[in-house]
Design a protein around this motif. Structure first.
Motif, PDB file in Angstrom:
ATOM      1  N   THR A 145       0.841  -1.198   0.000  1.00 14.76           N
ATOM      2  CA  THR A 145       0.000   0.000   0.000  1.00 14.76           C
ATOM      3  C   THR A 145       0.876   1.247   0.000  1.00 14.76           C
ATOM      4  O   THR A 145       0.581   2.232  -0.682  1.00 14.76           O
ATOM      5  CB  THR A 145      -0.929   0.011   1.226  1.00 14.76           C
ATOM      6  N   CYS A 146       1.973   1.201   0.749  1.00 19.34           N
ATOM      7  CA  CYS A 146       2.912   2.332   0.778  1.00 19.34           C
ATOM      8  C   CYS A 146       3.509   2.581  -0.605  1.00 19.34           C
ATOM      9  O   CYS A 146       3.703   3.736  -1.013  1.00 19.34           O
ATOM     10  CB  CYS A 146       4.032   2.070   1.786  1.00 19.34           C
ATOM     11  N   LEU A 147       3.795   1.514  -1.349  1.00 15.65           N
ATOM     12  CA  LEU A 147       4.322   1.682  -2.704  1.00 15.65           C
ATOM     13  C   LEU A 147       3.299   2.389  -3.592  1.00 15.65           C
ATOM     14  O   LEU A 147       3.639   3.276  -4.376  1.00 15.65           O
ATOM     15  CB  LEU A 147       4.661   0.326  -3.327  1.00 15.65           C
ATOM     16  N   LYS A 148       2.045   1.978  -3.461  1.00 22.12           N
ATOM     17  CA  LYS A 148       0.989   2.557  -4.299  1.00 22.12           C
ATOM     18  C   LYS A 148       0.737   4.026  -3.928  1.00 22.12           C
ATOM     19  O   LYS A 148       0.449   4.840  -4.799  1.00 22.12           O
ATOM     20  CB  LYS A 148      -0.294   1.727  -4.154  1.00 22.12           C
ATOM     21  N   LEU A 149       0.856   4.323  -2.654  1.00 20.77           N
ATOM     22  CA  LEU A 149       0.732   5.716  -2.223  1.00 20.77           C
ATOM     23  C   LEU A 149       1.891   6.554  -2.760  1.00 20.77           C
ATOM     24  O   LEU A 149       1.716   7.704  -3.160  1.00 20.77           O
ATOM     25  CB  LEU A 149       0.709   5.796  -0.690  1.00 20.77           C
ATOM     26  N   PHE A 150       3.062   5.950  -2.781  1.00 29.03           N
ATOM     27  CA  PHE A 150       4.271   6.661  -3.188  1.00 29.03           C
ATOM     28  C   PHE A 150       4.230   7.081  -4.656  1.00 29.03           C
ATOM     29  O   PHE A 150       4.673   8.173  -5.015  1.00 29.03           O
ATOM     30  CB  PHE A 150       5.483   5.777  -2.913  1.00 29.03           C
ATOM     31  N   ILE A 151       3.701   6.228  -5.495  1.00 30.01           N
ATOM     32  CA  ILE A 151       3.713   6.543  -6.930  1.00 30.01           C
ATOM     33  C   ILE A 151       2.599   7.512  -7.324  1.00 30.01           C
ATOM     34  O   ILE A 151       2.595   8.024  -8.443  1.00 30.01           O
ATOM     35  CB  ILE A 151       3.595   5.260  -7.787  1.00 30.01           C
ATOM     36  N   GLU A 152       1.668   7.769  -6.421  1.00 30.68           N
ATOM     37  CA  GLU A 152       0.587   8.714  -6.703  1.00 30.68           C
ATOM     38  C   GLU A 152       1.102  10.139  -6.503  1.00 30.68           C
ATOM     39  O   GLU A 152       1.383  10.567  -5.386  1.00 30.68           O
ATOM     40  CB  GLU A 152      -0.604   8.431  -5.783  1.00 30.68           C
ATOM     41  N   SER A 153       1.209  10.887  -7.574  1.00 31.60           N
ATOM     42  CA  SER A 153       1.825  12.221  -7.535  1.00 31.60           C
ATOM     43  C   SER A 153       1.095  13.184  -6.603  1.00 31.60           C
ATOM     44  O   SER A 153       1.710  14.072  -6.014  1.00 31.60           O
ATOM     45  CB  SER A 153       1.887  12.813  -8.944  1.00 31.60           C
ATOM     46  N   LYS A 154      -0.198  13.000  -6.425  1.00 31.00           N
ATOM     47  CA  LYS A 154      -0.975  13.912  -5.586  1.00 31.00           C
ATOM     48  C   LYS A 154      -0.582  13.817  -4.113  1.00 31.00           C
ATOM     49  O   LYS A 154      -0.909  14.707  -3.328  1.00 31.00           O
ATOM     50  CB  LYS A 154      -2.471  13.615  -5.740  1.00 31.00           C
ATOM     51  N   ASN A 155       0.126  12.748  -3.743  1.00 32.14           N
ATOM     52  CA  ASN A 155       0.519  12.588  -2.347  1.00 32.14           C
ATOM     53  C   ASN A 155       1.795  13.355  -1.994  1.00 32.14           C
ATOM     54  O   ASN A 155       2.183  13.401  -0.824  1.00 32.14           O
ATOM     55  CB  ASN A 155       0.707  11.097  -2.023  1.00 32.14           C
ATOM     56  N   CYS A 156       2.460  13.906  -3.015  1.00 32.15           N
ATOM     57  CA  CYS A 156       3.652  14.754  -2.788  1.00 32.15           C
ATOM     58  C   CYS A 156       4.739  14.020  -2.013  1.00 32.15           C
ATOM     59  O   CYS A 156       5.385  14.585  -1.125  1.00 32.15           O
ATOM     60  CB  CYS A 156       3.274  16.033  -2.040  1.00 32.15           C
ATOM     61  N   LEU A 157       4.965  12.752  -2.343  1.00 33.29           N
ATOM     62  CA  LEU A 157       5.967  11.951  -1.640  1.00 33.29           C
ATOM     63  C   LEU A 157       7.240  11.853  -2.474  1.00 33.29           C
ATOM     64  O   LEU A 157       7.215  11.397  -3.613  1.00 33.29           O
ATOM     65  CB  LEU A 157       5.407  10.557  -1.352  1.00 33.29           C
ATOM     66  N   LYS A 158       8.330  12.267  -1.887  1.00 37.82           N
ATOM     67  CA  LYS A 158       9.610  12.309  -2.587  1.00 37.82           C
ATOM     68  C   LYS A 158      10.538  11.167  -2.182  1.00 37.82           C
ATOM     69  O   LYS A 158      11.424  10.780  -2.931  1.00 37.82           O
ATOM     70  CB  LYS A 158      10.291  13.653  -2.288  1.00 37.82           C
TER      71      LYS A 158
END
Length: 480
Positions: free
Chosen positions: A278-291
């Motif tokens: 789930t963390c991987l899927k959140l990471f690739i979503e650009s709207k989450n602003c995860l670098k």
């Protein structure tokens, strides 16, 4: 990416014939006759020809003679994670060397936290906190999101020692509140901690050393006219069940009032089951602003697997899969193959064979397994239990000197109304004693396969990220 796919294919080809071993539950070792049905024929023959004593003496010797058992373990080791392309994995020590090659000087701080957590947890938290701090500072990140923050060990250290803004997210309110109270305890003793620590640089966090015992954190703050330094300030908790659709950026922006252009780090120490993917899927979503993503997964047996449901655990699997958001496989490559592992194989992946192989101890870990397998024979003989019926006995064997004592305690714990015949139990033990040595072989085979399965799970995740064409900092960390 092609090198990784090619290597995954080779590992799958090696593993597939042995998945029945990995997916066989030791409880049913005797009742289902696993020795003859799933153990490789060459190992069976050598066991019968040369005997158990020779097989184990040779296996545990410093210079073992190649035979069927040692060759099985050797071949398995050739499919561990270090057999994948070198650009797919890195040892922890080398990670800091890479940072140095990029011109970043790693922090060199250590702490004395033994009063707050056990040695294992202290090691994990300190190593992870340093890793997160180094990469976050290199990436210019000020805000860290700790997924599955639990009791807040990692989050509180990142906030107190490294001055990050940290948002801890956990699905249970009791954990969120516990993390808050534990951090307050950290604050209370923080000056004492850093005075006992090595190479620690003073931070902006400054609190008095309090030796007296106060009833609660409010009393502490009122008595010393102090306000929390990080609690509810730079360290905040949110109770929320995280899915791949969770709006991470919205949560952070709401708590820390930052602008929509700021990037964050997503970290997780022991992200359980499918929470890691789930963390991987959140990471690739650009709207989450995860670098930045630093994730240490665990509890592979709780992963929701797409192409397999174990009948033995159907009640658990059905509950887990209610959202149809699967944690294995996640890469398109393995999805297209509809590749499946199975729950017991995933359970096996959590084992650490180094503990057994390095200590050369086979008796201590296998005695409870043999007792439980033999108890299953007894229960079926006496009560006609179906072997799929789960009977949770728990950890009794190490407390029992004999199998006879074990049966008495197990029957009592299971609340079974049965008259126990001690003579029959002793005869049963003598009859199946040969299966104890066979079970030891089975145990070694499962241990040898564990890192093969774990490596495959991890590389499936890495390939998933490659398939998303991500340019990222992504680290898998193993604590040994």
């Amino acid at each position: 990416m092609e090198q990784l796919r090619s290597r995954l294919e080779e590992v799958i080809m090696y593993l597939k014939p042995y998945l029945p071993i990995a997916n066989s539950h030791v409880v049913n070792f005797i009742t289902n006759n696993f020795w003859e049905s799933i153990i490789p024929i060459d190992i069976q023959k050598e066991f019968d020809l040369k005997g158990a004593e020779f097989l184990f003496t040779n296996f545990w010797s410093d210079n073992p003679i190649p035979n069927s058992l040692t060759q099985f373990v050797t071949l398995s080791k050739q499919n561990y994670i270090n057999s994948y392309p070198s650009n797919c994995y890195m040892k922890l020590d080398d990670v800091h060397n890479v940072l140095q090659s990029w011109g970043y000087i790693s922090t060199n701080q250590s702490f004395n936290l033994k009063e707050f957590m056990c040695a294992k947890k202290m090691h994990e938290v300190e190593v992870m906190a340093k890793l997160v701090a180094d990469f976050s500072k290199y990436a210019g990140i000020d805000i860290i999101v700790d997924i599955g923050g639990g009791k807040g060990y990692l989050s509180s250290l990142l906030a107190l020692a490294y001055n990050f803004n940290v948002l801890g997210i956990d699905s249970q309110s009791i954990n969120s509140e516990g993390a808050r109270n534990r951090t307050i305890k950290f604050e209370k003793y923080w000056q004492s901690i850093i005075k006992k620590s090595n190479n620690f640089t003073e931070t902006k966090t400054s609190l008095p050393i309090i030796k007296e015992k106060l009833n609660n954190f409010k009393e502490y703050y009122e008595k010393y006219s102090k306000k929390p330094i990080v609690v509810d300030n730079t360290y905040k908790q949110v109770t929320e069940y995280v899915t791949e659709h969770t709006k991470i950026a919205h949560l952070v922006q709401n708590e820390f009032k930052v602008n929509s252009k700021e990037d964050f780090a997503l970290v997780g120490l022991h992200t359980c089951g499918s929470l890691a993917t789930t963390c991987l899927k959140l990471f690739i979503e650009s709207k989450n602003c995860l670098k930045l993503l630093i994730n240490v997964g665990c509890c592979y047996h709780l992963i929701e697997e797409e192409f397999t449901v174990s009948p033995f655990w159907s009640d658990v699997e059905n509950a887990l899969n209610r959202n149809e958001s699967y944690g294995f496989p996640v890469s398109k490559y393995l999805k297209d193959k509809q590749f499946e592992l199975g729950r017991d194989a995933r359970m096996c992946a959590s084992q650490s064979p180094e503990k057994i192989f390095n200590s050369k101890d086979i008796l201590n870990p296998t005695k409870p397994l043999f007792y439980r397998a033999l108890l299953q024979v007894y229960l079926i003989q006496e009560l006609g239990y179906d072997h799929n019926n789960r009977c949770h006995v728990g950890r009794l064997a190490h407390k029992c000197l004999t199998f006879n004592e074990y049966v008495h305690k197990a029957v009592k714990r299971l609340q079974i109304d049965i008259e126990i015949d001690d003579k029959k139990i002793n005869e049963l033990y003598d009859k199946y004693l040969i299966d104890y040595d066979r079970l030891k072989v089975f145990f070694i085979l499962k241990q040898a396969l564990a890192p093969v399965i774990e490596g495959l799970i991890i590389m499936d995740r890495l390939l998933y990220l490659y398939e998303q064409v991500c340019i990222l900092m992504y680290i898998f960390v193993f604590f040994v």
